[in-house]
Design a protein around this motif. Sequence first.
Motif, PDB file in Angstrom:
ATOM      1  N   ALA A  27       0.853  -1.194   0.000  1.00  0.00           N
ATOM      2  CA  ALA A  27       0.000   0.000   0.000  1.00  0.00           C
ATOM      3  C   ALA A  27       0.883   1.236   0.000  1.00  0.00           C
ATOM      4  O   ALA A  27       2.050   1.184   0.402  1.00  0.00           O
ATOM      5  N   PRO A  28       0.329   2.365  -0.412  1.00  0.00           N
ATOM      6  CA  PRO A  28       1.060   3.620  -0.222  1.00  0.00           C
ATOM      7  C   PRO A  28       1.001   4.041   1.239  1.00  0.00           C
ATOM      8  O   PRO A  28       0.076   3.674   1.975  1.00  0.00           O
ATOM      9  N   PHE A  29       1.990   4.799   1.671  1.00  0.00           N
ATOM     10  CA  PHE A  29       1.922   5.473   2.960  1.00  0.00           C
ATOM     11  C   PHE A  29       2.380   6.904   2.736  1.00  0.00           C
ATOM     12  O   PHE A  29       3.153   7.197   1.813  1.00  0.00           O
ATOM     13  N   SER A  30       1.925   7.802   3.562  1.00  0.00           N
ATOM     14  CA  SER A  30       2.300   9.206   3.399  1.00  0.00           C
ATOM     15  C   SER A  30       2.121   9.916   4.726  1.00  0.00           C
ATOM     16  O   SER A  30       1.210   9.613   5.504  1.00  0.00           O
ATOM     17  N   LEU A  31       3.000  10.863   4.963  1.00  0.00           N
ATOM     18  CA  LEU A  31       2.943  11.671   6.176  1.00  0.00           C
ATOM     19  C   LEU A  31       3.994  12.761   6.073  1.00  0.00           C
ATOM     20  O   LEU A  31       4.879  12.706   5.207  1.00  0.00           O
ATOM     21  N   GLY A  32       3.892  13.765   6.912  1.00  0.00           N
ATOM     22  CA  GLY A  32       4.925  14.774   7.045  1.00  0.00           C
ATOM     23  C   GLY A  32       5.457  15.285   5.728  1.00  0.00           C
ATOM     24  O   GLY A  32       4.791  16.025   5.014  1.00  0.00           O
ATOM     25  N   THR A  33       6.651  14.866   5.397  1.00  0.00           N
ATOM     26  CA  THR A  33       7.332  15.389   4.218  1.00  0.00           C
ATOM     27  C   THR A  33       7.702  14.300   3.223  1.00  0.00           C
ATOM     28  O   THR A  33       8.569  14.518   2.365  1.00  0.00           O
ATOM     29  N   ALA A  34       7.111  13.138   3.309  1.00  0.00           N
ATOM     30  CA  ALA A  34       7.486  12.054   2.394  1.00  0.00           C
ATOM     31  C   ALA A  34       6.304  11.127   2.166  1.00  0.00           C
ATOM     32  O   ALA A  34       5.390  11.029   2.986  1.00  0.00           O
ATOM     33  N   LEU A  76      10.238  -0.776   2.876  1.00  0.00           N
ATOM     34  CA  LEU A  76       9.661   0.564   2.896  1.00  0.00           C
ATOM     35  C   LEU A  76      10.472   1.405   1.919  1.00  0.00           C
ATOM     36  O   LEU A  76      11.666   1.630   2.125  1.00  0.00           O
ATOM     37  N   GLU A  77       9.821   1.840   0.822  1.00  0.00           N
ATOM     38  CA  GLU A  77      10.508   2.586  -0.224  1.00  0.00           C
ATOM     39  C   GLU A  77       9.979   4.009  -0.281  1.00  0.00           C
ATOM     40  O   GLU A  77       8.767   4.230  -0.302  1.00  0.00           O
ATOM     41  N   ILE A  78      10.897   4.970  -0.300  1.00  0.00           N
ATOM     42  CA  ILE A  78      10.518   6.376  -0.363  1.00  0.00           C
ATOM     43  C   ILE A  78      10.387   6.793  -1.822  1.00  0.00           C
ATOM     44  O   ILE A  78      11.326   6.638  -2.609  1.00  0.00           O
ATOM     45  N   ALA A  79       9.234   7.320  -2.183  1.00  0.00           N
ATOM     46  CA  ALA A  79       9.016   7.783  -3.558  1.00  0.00           C
ATOM     47  C   ALA A  79       9.462   9.222  -3.745  1.00  0.00           C
ATOM     48  O   ALA A  79      10.071   9.564  -4.758  1.00  0.00           O
ATOM     49  N   SER A  80       9.156  10.087  -2.782  1.00  0.00           N
ATOM     50  CA  SER A  80       9.625  11.468  -2.849  1.00  0.00           C
ATOM     51  C   SER A  80       9.604  12.061  -1.456  1.00  0.00           C
ATOM     52  O   SER A  80       8.942  11.554  -0.550  1.00  0.00           O
ATOM     53  N   GLY A  81      10.346  13.151  -1.293  1.00  0.00           N
ATOM     54  CA  GLY A  81      10.482  13.786   0.005  1.00  0.00           C
ATOM     55  C   GLY A  81      11.548  13.110   0.833  1.00  0.00           C
ATOM     56  O   GLY A  81      12.381  12.341   0.332  1.00  0.00           O
ATOM     57  N   GLU A  82      11.541  13.407   2.116  1.00  0.00           N
ATOM     58  CA  GLU A  82      12.474  12.739   3.025  1.00  0.00           C
ATOM     59  C   GLU A  82      11.813  12.526   4.375  1.00  0.00           C
ATOM     60  O   GLU A  82      10.938  13.285   4.789  1.00  0.00           O
ATOM     61  N   LEU A 124      18.013  -5.210   9.879  1.00  0.00           N
ATOM     62  CA  LEU A 124      17.554  -3.996   9.223  1.00  0.00           C
ATOM     63  C   LEU A 124      18.663  -3.487   8.303  1.00  0.00           C
ATOM     64  O   LEU A 124      19.848  -3.512   8.657  1.00  0.00           O
ATOM     65  N   SER A 125      18.265  -3.011   7.118  1.00  0.00           N
ATOM     66  CA  SER A 125      19.254  -2.452   6.200  1.00  0.00           C
ATOM     67  C   SER A 125      18.654  -1.275   5.454  1.00  0.00           C
ATOM     68  O   SER A 125      17.443  -1.179   5.284  1.00  0.00           O
ATOM     69  N   ARG A 126      19.537  -0.392   5.023  1.00  0.00           N
ATOM     70  CA  ARG A 126      19.155   0.756   4.211  1.00  0.00           C
ATOM     71  C   ARG A 126      19.927   0.684   2.909  1.00  0.00           C
ATOM     72  O   ARG A 126      21.153   0.696   2.901  1.00  0.00           O
ATOM     73  N   ASN A 127      19.188   0.541   1.821  1.00  0.00           N
ATOM     74  CA  ASN A 127      19.808   0.398   0.497  1.00  0.00           C
ATOM     75  C   ASN A 127      20.842  -0.716   0.472  1.00  0.00           C
ATOM     76  O   ASN A 127      21.908  -0.592  -0.141  1.00  0.00           O
ATOM     77  N   GLY A 128      20.520  -1.817   1.169  1.00  0.00           N
ATOM     78  CA  GLY A 128      21.395  -2.974   1.173  1.00  0.00           C
ATOM     79  C   GLY A 128      22.501  -2.925   2.198  1.00  0.00           C
ATOM     80  O   GLY A 128      23.207  -3.931   2.396  1.00  0.00           O
ATOM     81  N   GLN A 129      22.689  -1.793   2.873  1.00  0.00           N
ATOM     82  CA  GLN A 129      23.734  -1.664   3.883  1.00  0.00           C
ATOM     83  C   GLN A 129      23.132  -1.883   5.268  1.00  0.00           C
ATOM     84  O   GLN A 129      22.120  -1.275   5.607  1.00  0.00           O
ATOM     85  N   PRO A 130      23.763  -2.767   6.080  1.00  0.00           N
ATOM     86  CA  PRO A 130      23.210  -3.047   7.411  1.00  0.00           C
ATOM     87  C   PRO A 130      23.030  -1.778   8.236  1.00  0.00           C
ATOM     88  O   PRO A 130      23.852  -0.855   8.179  1.00  0.00           O
ATOM     89  N   LEU A 131      21.953  -1.754   8.997  1.00  0.00           N
ATOM     90  CA  LEU A 131      21.641  -0.633   9.873  1.00  0.00           C
ATOM     91  C   LEU A 131      21.499  -1.184  11.287  1.00  0.00           C
ATOM     92  O   LEU A 131      20.624  -2.016  11.552  1.00  0.00           O
ATOM     93  N   THR A 162      17.724   9.340   8.049  1.00  0.00           N
ATOM     94  CA  THR A 162      16.947  10.099   7.085  1.00  0.00           C
ATOM     95  C   THR A 162      16.873   9.326   5.775  1.00  0.00           C
ATOM     96  O   THR A 162      17.896   8.997   5.176  1.00  0.00           O
ATOM     97  N   LEU A 163      15.657   9.022   5.369  1.00  0.00           N
ATOM     98  CA  LEU A 163      15.409   8.322   4.116  1.00  0.00           C
ATOM     99  C   LEU A 163      14.938   9.331   3.078  1.00  0.00           C
ATOM    100  O   LEU A 163      14.059  10.158   3.353  1.00  0.00           O
ATOM    101  N   ARG A 164      15.535   9.257   1.881  1.00  0.00           N
ATOM    102  CA  ARG A 164      15.198  10.191   0.813  1.00  0.00           C
ATOM    103  C   ARG A 164      14.655   9.439  -0.386  1.00  0.00           C
ATOM    104  O   ARG A 164      14.657   8.200  -0.405  1.00  0.00           O
ATOM    105  N   ALA A 165      14.213  10.187  -1.370  1.00  0.00           N
ATOM    106  CA  ALA A 165      13.610   9.584  -2.559  1.00  0.00           C
ATOM    107  C   ALA A 165      14.532   8.520  -3.138  1.00  0.00           C
ATOM    108  O   ALA A 165      15.723   8.751  -3.364  1.00  0.00           O
ATOM    109  N   GLY A 166      13.985   7.332  -3.358  1.00  0.00           N
ATOM    110  CA  GLY A 166      14.740   6.216  -3.897  1.00  0.00           C
ATOM    111  C   GLY A 166      15.318   5.292  -2.849  1.00  0.00           C
ATOM    112  O   GLY A 166      15.747   4.173  -3.169  1.00  0.00           O
ATOM    113  N   ASP A 167      15.342   5.738  -1.582  1.00  0.00           N
ATOM    114  CA  ASP A 167      15.898   4.891  -0.526  1.00  0.00           C
ATOM    115  C   ASP A 167      14.955   3.742  -0.198  1.00  0.00           C
ATOM    116  O   ASP A 167      13.720   3.885  -0.252  1.00  0.00           O
ATOM    117  N   LEU A 168      15.555   2.613   0.188  1.00  0.00           N
ATOM    118  CA  LEU A 168      14.797   1.414   0.529  1.00  0.00           C
ATOM    119  C   LEU A 168      15.238   0.933   1.900  1.00  0.00           C
ATOM    120  O   LEU A 168      16.422   0.618   2.106  1.00  0.00           O
TER     121      LEU A 168
END
Length: 893
Positions: A800-807, A820-826, A841-848, A863-869
């Motif tokens: 499903a889509p999700f949206s809030l704040g600035t992203a 969780l993929e960011i389409a736009s915003g941060e 947990l990972s961000r763009n394939g890098q362990p978090l 901070t997740l930005r457009a294109g981040d996964l």
Amino acid sequence: MDKSKPPYLYEGDRLAQISFPLGGIGTGCIGLSGAGRLIDWEIFNRPAKGSLNGLSHFAVKAEAGGRVIDTRLLNGPYRDSAMGSLAGEAYRSFGFGARRGSLVGMPHFERNSFDGRFPVAALDFDDPAFPGTVTLTAFNPLIPCNERDSGLPAAFFEVTFRNPLDIAVDYTLAGVLGHEMPGHPMAKGVKGKGWSGIRLVDAEIPTDDPDRAELIIATDADETSRQTYFYRGLWYDALEVYWNDITRYGRIKDRVYKTPDDRGGMIRDRDSSLLGAHVTVQPRESATIRMLVGWHVPNFRKYWISPVWHFTEHSPASGTWKNWYATEWTDVAAVTDEAFARWDALKAQTVRFRDVLYSSTIPWPMIEAAGANLSTLKSPTVLRLEDGTLYGWEGCHPNAGSCEGSCSHVWNYQQAAAFLFPRLSRSMRDAEFRYNIDGDGAMSFRLGLPLGTRLQTERACVDGQLGSIMLVYRDWKLCGDTNWLRALWPAVKRALEFAWSPANADRWDPDRTGVLHGRQHHTLDMELFGPNGWLSGYYVGALSAAAAMADAVGDADAQGYREMAQRGRRFIDDMLFNGTHYIQSLDLSDKQVLKPYRAAARSRRLPGASTDLLYWSDEHREIKYQLGEASFVDQLAGQWHAGLYGLPDIFDADKARVALGTIRALNYRSRLRTVPNTGRVFGYGDEAGTIVAAWPPGARKPFVSIPYAQETLHGMEYALGETLLQYGLVADAIETFAAVRDKYDGTRRNPWNEMECGSNYARSLSSWGAVPACSGFTFDLAAQRIGFAPRLCRDGGFSAPFSLGTAWGEIRIGEGRLELEIASGELTIAHLDVAAGDAELSRNGQPLASRQRQGGLSFEPTTLRAGDLLTLVSSTLTLSGAFDTSRPAQELH
């Protein structure tokens, strides 16, 4: 409906009532009919249902081998009245045949279909005489968290030609723009940054005049032609000469007049302009032409006078101000420059939002309701004032707004702007808590215009005022901006404490019991007396929200609010639940209940009338307009808000489930013809729906019951459906949504115009709440926290889509994996609430690096930005407890 085809594909009779709005948020719109006609030209700062802009249309021509193969309007079959239109002008209205302005008499395509996944429409046309198929794609940008780009005053069109022949074909797209606009416009060929077109304006009208208007039709095609003016003649000469011109082989010839056409009163067509775009398509290939219709009507005139029952104080009956979009784009050329420069990006972002929504695993009736009702934000129901404030009517009369002032007890149902355009939602809170509140804390439930004027309603409204407090809490949690909350807090606190203020003549709760006892104005336009679960639920929700906000700003009254909320909860569950549902506790025969309110000043229904005349029926010896023991569709509305925003439960969970079952048993009707409906008719015959109020067998039904009791109010139906979701009653929720949307299938009603007090009704924006409700979406950006607990799945997965704040973005959950993929915003978060242990947990394939905590994972602020996964992998992450809509036995629609 053909079950083998997607439900969003409209064909045949389902095309009859379509008017798909194309325009920006607060700019007005042009309607696209099911046949591809340009209708409902609502761009001149007010509604205009049924309007046509002269002979405006698109036409196509195919040429090859030195001859014209075919020419026809880019319209499908006509499905309106063959008798004519009641909205037409003299000699062109009812009784003069099919409406001439529809151009039904001109050659058009034999068949077309309409893909209606808002905000993009795609119409496919075919006809044996025309070489190839033609697709018209139309949209206006709708990009979550980007209200600027979603507010361009223009309609974007793409026409794709597919050539099936063995020879190259020259295709022409002709865009015709009528001159029905203020003043005496002149047309002129213009060029911009990579585009050319025809601009209409009466240059004699000053730029600050409310009648100032500019229209444009433009294209970025490499090869163009134009006919600046149609032939000026009498009778039907203009259309006849145009058709002769366009059906000849070769490019259209220009025609220019130097003076305005002011021969009013003669039987003739008004001026029109034609822009041609040409492309050669090789055998079995395709090509696309882009064309824009833009407008710039910068100055809004207050054209209405506030009704006397609004009791205006210093509220002028006139005034002018700039539309917000006119502060961003200086003229129609600036609009056009940006539209063509950014066309691909604007379309890509809009299409991505559409695709994420319509490909989600949310059941179709909920997707359709959520998506289709976003059209209200693009309709003339919505304005953006000069400072950017979002303002709304309740809905639209055919040629005027319906019920002014961002009415709080209607607009507090909307969830779409809150989640998709949070800054716009906060602008509404800023306006109401600045302009709509007096020194005692009483709030007008209608905002006066121009901003700064006072529009005093007949009395404060319980669900409007207390609901607005919960909305402040929601909007704060969606943005996390505690400084914004701190600035609003003094007014919010004053609004809450008005409930027990000595200045409150309606005596809501003078003893601070946490329960409303006094006279309570509400969204059904009258007043209830005595405790009732519905409105006291709002009160408890507002107290809980205020307690949390008081904690955040350091106000010591937080604990007192919390204690009052708890007292209210106990009373509601102990005293207002009758074993099957929540009721109003009132002796309808006790006239003494009215005694404290004898001075019925400011009654909008009976100005100057006594309380007895307003509320008491001598004939029936009974208080009028009450619920009593009714099962009310909105009895759990406070819980609906609380559940969406993460507030504490208002009602006992077991009792709430029983009450929901009662609403389904008593209020839901599979055939509305069984209901004697004396009010407005939004469903009838064998259509289904949930009526406002129903009395169980043996219960005392008031002789004169609450207004609108027999109606089906769609915004309330959606709120009910989402409450059913919150309690896991998914099948009932789907059926509740389907009952509404089945009525808006295009045959009888427009799928993009849900009605209540007029067209494009704001309460139906509650439907967007289905998206976070299905997702089990939780949010608290003040604490940098979000979470998901899907209540349903399909084939073992959820998206499903999700949206809030600035992203905004997409959430995808399957067995053992969350993405969780960011389409736009941060988006900056440090906590992810999800039921999973031993997670990686990972961000763009890098362990978090993360750590387990109760309810989810914590990690360093990221901070997740457009294109981040953001990816979570866990062997314990499962959707096995969610309702599986892919199981045939559970499919409802």
